[in-house]
Design an enzyme around this catalytic site. Structure first.
Site, PDB file in Angstrom:
ATOM      1  N   GLU A  36     -10.453 -10.341  -6.830  1.00 47.18           N
ATOM      2  CA  GLU A  36      -9.517  -9.219  -6.723  1.00 47.18           C
ATOM      3  C   GLU A  36      -8.448  -9.262  -7.823  1.00 47.18           C
ATOM      4  O   GLU A  36      -8.121  -8.228  -8.408  1.00 47.18           O
ATOM      5  CB  GLU A  36      -8.847  -9.225  -5.349  1.00 47.18           C
ATOM      6  CG  GLU A  36      -9.785  -8.881  -4.230  1.00 47.18           C
ATOM      7  CD  GLU A  36      -9.162  -9.018  -2.859  1.00 47.18           C
ATOM      8  OE1 GLU A  36      -9.804  -8.580  -1.894  1.00 47.18           O
ATOM      9  OE2 GLU A  36      -8.045  -9.554  -2.721  1.00 47.18           O
ATOM     10  N   HIS A  40      -2.098  -5.395   1.782  1.00 46.13           N
ATOM     11  CA  HIS A  40      -3.394  -6.060   1.655  1.00 46.13           C
ATOM     12  C   HIS A  40      -3.153  -7.460   1.102  1.00 46.13           C
ATOM     13  O   HIS A  40      -2.300  -7.654   0.232  1.00 46.13           O
ATOM     14  CB  HIS A  40      -4.303  -5.311   0.677  1.00 46.13           C
ATOM     15  CG  HIS A  40      -5.472  -6.138   0.218  1.00 46.13           C
ATOM     16  ND1 HIS A  40      -6.638  -6.233   0.945  1.00 46.13           N
ATOM     17  CD2 HIS A  40      -5.632  -6.941  -0.869  1.00 46.13           C
ATOM     18  CE1 HIS A  40      -7.473  -7.052   0.308  1.00 46.13           C
ATOM     19  NE2 HIS A  40      -6.881  -7.492  -0.794  1.00 46.13           N
ATOM     20  N   TYR A  78     -15.667   3.453   7.787  1.00 46.16           N
ATOM     21  CA  TYR A  78     -14.287   3.623   7.324  1.00 46.16           C
ATOM     22  C   TYR A  78     -14.142   3.490   5.800  1.00 46.16           C
ATOM     23  O   TYR A  78     -13.057   3.679   5.258  1.00 46.16           O
ATOM     24  CB  TYR A  78     -13.364   2.615   8.011  1.00 46.16           C
ATOM     25  CG  TYR A  78     -13.804   1.170   7.838  1.00 46.16           C
ATOM     26  CD1 TYR A  78     -13.477   0.454   6.703  1.00 46.16           C
ATOM     27  CD2 TYR A  78     -14.557   0.539   8.821  1.00 46.16           C
ATOM     28  CE1 TYR A  78     -13.887  -0.860   6.522  1.00 46.16           C
ATOM     29  CE2 TYR A  78     -14.968  -0.781   8.659  1.00 46.16           C
ATOM     30  CZ  TYR A  78     -14.629  -1.473   7.511  1.00 46.16           C
ATOM     31  OH  TYR A  78     -15.044  -2.770   7.350  1.00 46.16           O
ATOM     32  N   ARG A  94       2.827  -6.291   9.498  1.00 50.74           N
ATOM     33  CA  ARG A  94       2.154  -5.131  10.107  1.00 50.74           C
ATOM     34  C   ARG A  94       2.676  -4.851  11.497  1.00 50.74           C
ATOM     35  O   ARG A  94       2.814  -3.689  11.892  1.00 50.74           O
ATOM     36  CB  ARG A  94       0.646  -5.354  10.114  1.00 50.74           C
ATOM     37  CG  ARG A  94       0.045  -5.338   8.722  1.00 50.74           C
ATOM     38  CD  ARG A  94      -1.427  -5.677   8.753  1.00 50.74           C
ATOM     39  NE  ARG A  94      -2.029  -5.580   7.433  1.00 50.74           N
ATOM     40  CZ  ARG A  94      -2.979  -6.387   7.009  1.00 50.74           C
ATOM     41  NH1 ARG A  94      -3.440  -7.359   7.781  1.00 50.74           N
ATOM     42  NH2 ARG A  94      -3.483  -6.229   5.803  1.00 50.74           N
ATOM     43  N   LYS A 151       0.800  -1.216   0.000  1.00 53.25           N
ATOM     44  CA  LYS A 151       0.000   0.000   0.000  1.00 53.25           C
ATOM     45  C   LYS A 151       0.843   1.282   0.000  1.00 53.25           C
ATOM     46  O   LYS A 151       2.061   1.230   0.207  1.00 53.25           O
ATOM     47  CB  LYS A 151      -0.928  -0.024   1.215  1.00 53.25           C
ATOM     48  CG  LYS A 151      -1.964  -1.141   1.154  1.00 53.25           C
ATOM     49  CD  LYS A 151      -2.850  -1.081   2.373  1.00 53.25           C
ATOM     50  CE  LYS A 151      -3.957  -2.105   2.322  1.00 53.25           C
ATOM     51  NZ  LYS A 151      -4.841  -1.993   3.500  1.00 53.25           N
ATOM     52  N   TYR A 204     -12.925  -2.464  -2.678  1.00 58.53           N
ATOM     53  CA  TYR A 204     -13.415  -2.484  -1.293  1.00 58.53           C
ATOM     54  C   TYR A 204     -14.943  -2.486  -1.204  1.00 58.53           C
ATOM     55  O   TYR A 204     -15.497  -2.156  -0.161  1.00 58.53           O
ATOM     56  CB  TYR A 204     -12.849  -1.289  -0.525  1.00 58.53           C
ATOM     57  CG  TYR A 204     -11.385  -1.404  -0.210  1.00 58.53           C
ATOM     58  CD1 TYR A 204     -10.881  -2.506   0.488  1.00 58.53           C
ATOM     59  CD2 TYR A 204     -10.486  -0.412  -0.593  1.00 58.53           C
ATOM     60  CE1 TYR A 204      -9.535  -2.607   0.788  1.00 58.53           C
ATOM     61  CE2 TYR A 204      -9.133  -0.506  -0.288  1.00 58.53           C
ATOM     62  CZ  TYR A 204      -8.668  -1.608   0.404  1.00 58.53           C
ATOM     63  OH  TYR A 204      -7.329  -1.714   0.701  1.00 58.53           O
ATOM     64  N   ASN A 222      -1.812   0.348   7.119  1.00 52.44           N
ATOM     65  CA  ASN A 222      -1.392  -0.990   7.546  1.00 52.44           C
ATOM     66  C   ASN A 222      -0.528  -1.737   6.530  1.00 52.44           C
ATOM     67  O   ASN A 222      -0.507  -2.953   6.497  1.00 52.44           O
ATOM     68  CB  ASN A 222      -2.597  -1.825   7.975  1.00 52.44           C
ATOM     69  CG  ASN A 222      -3.525  -2.146   6.834  1.00 52.44           C
ATOM     70  OD1 ASN A 222      -3.361  -1.688   5.721  1.00 52.44           O
ATOM     71  ND2 ASN A 222      -4.516  -2.963   7.123  1.00 52.44           N
ATOM     72  N   ARG A 275      -1.627 -14.270   5.106  1.00 56.79           N
ATOM     73  CA  ARG A 275      -2.386 -13.445   6.056  1.00 56.79           C
ATOM     74  C   ARG A 275      -1.796 -13.568   7.467  1.00 56.79           C
ATOM     75  O   ARG A 275      -1.734 -12.589   8.199  1.00 56.79           O
ATOM     76  CB  ARG A 275      -3.867 -13.806   6.020  1.00 56.79           C
ATOM     77  CG  ARG A 275      -4.493 -13.331   4.685  1.00 56.79           C
ATOM     78  CD  ARG A 275      -5.959 -13.525   4.623  1.00 56.79           C
ATOM     79  NE  ARG A 275      -6.692 -12.775   5.629  1.00 56.79           N
ATOM     80  CZ  ARG A 275      -6.999 -11.481   5.538  1.00 56.79           C
ATOM     81  NH1 ARG A 275      -6.624 -10.775   4.491  1.00 56.79           N
ATOM     82  NH2 ARG A 275      -7.700 -10.897   6.484  1.00 56.79           N
TER      83      ARG A 275
END
Length: 157
Positions: free
Chosen positions: A127, A116, A58, A103, A10, A50, A113, A86
């Site tokens: 995605e 993704h 958010y 993270r 990100k 998203y 963070n 993850r």
């Protein structure tokens, strides 16, 4: 089981110049990158990406954040990569991410963070198709694959 997942490094990680550190963690786990592009994600694409969060307080902030600066968008492949990557990334919120995770080691603010990763095979497929055409993904074998999957012994029998 071989899986594909979408990993996005990100804007905060790009701006902090820690792309290589994130990639290193994934490569050290034995995963392989099969597609990559540096891109400035448009607000429209962010909203599609998203969409499952639409209506959450958010949502707008999340879309503005991911579209605020360039990201490195990648397809990775490996054995059980979705669950394992993850775990490697850690909890979403910086304050909850354990040291040793991406993270936990690099996030500095709750809203930023670093990375993704898809959360299921279904979301990975969806995605990936948002960001990549199939011809942008290169499928190949790593010569160390049998060692990573624990199947090398089958070759020497």
């Amino acid at each position: 089981m071989q899986e594909r997942t979408l990993i996005i490094i990100k804007p905060d990680a790009v701006q902090r110049q820690i792309i290589g550190r994130v990639i290193d963690r994934l490569e050290m786990k034995g995963f392989r990158v099969t597609g990559a592009k540096m891109m400035h994600i448009s607000l429209e694409l962010a909203e599609k990406h998203y969409q499952e969060h639409k209506g959450q307080p958010y949502y707008d902030r999340l879309c503005r954040y991911i579209s605020s600066s360039p990201s490195l968008v990648m397809v990775w492949q490996g054995e059980n990569i979705i669950k394992l990557s993850r775990n490697l990334m850690g909890e979403t919120l910086a304050s909850q991410a354990r040291p040793g995770t991406i993270r936990g080691d690099f996030s500095t603010a709750e809203n930023y963070n670093i990375v993704h990763g898809s959360d299921s095979p279904e979301s990975a497929e969806s995605e990936i198709s948002l960001f990549f055409n199939e011809d942008e993904i290169v499928d190949y074998e790593l010569t160390i694959e049998p060692w990573l999957s624990g199947t090398y012994h089958e070759k020497i029998r």
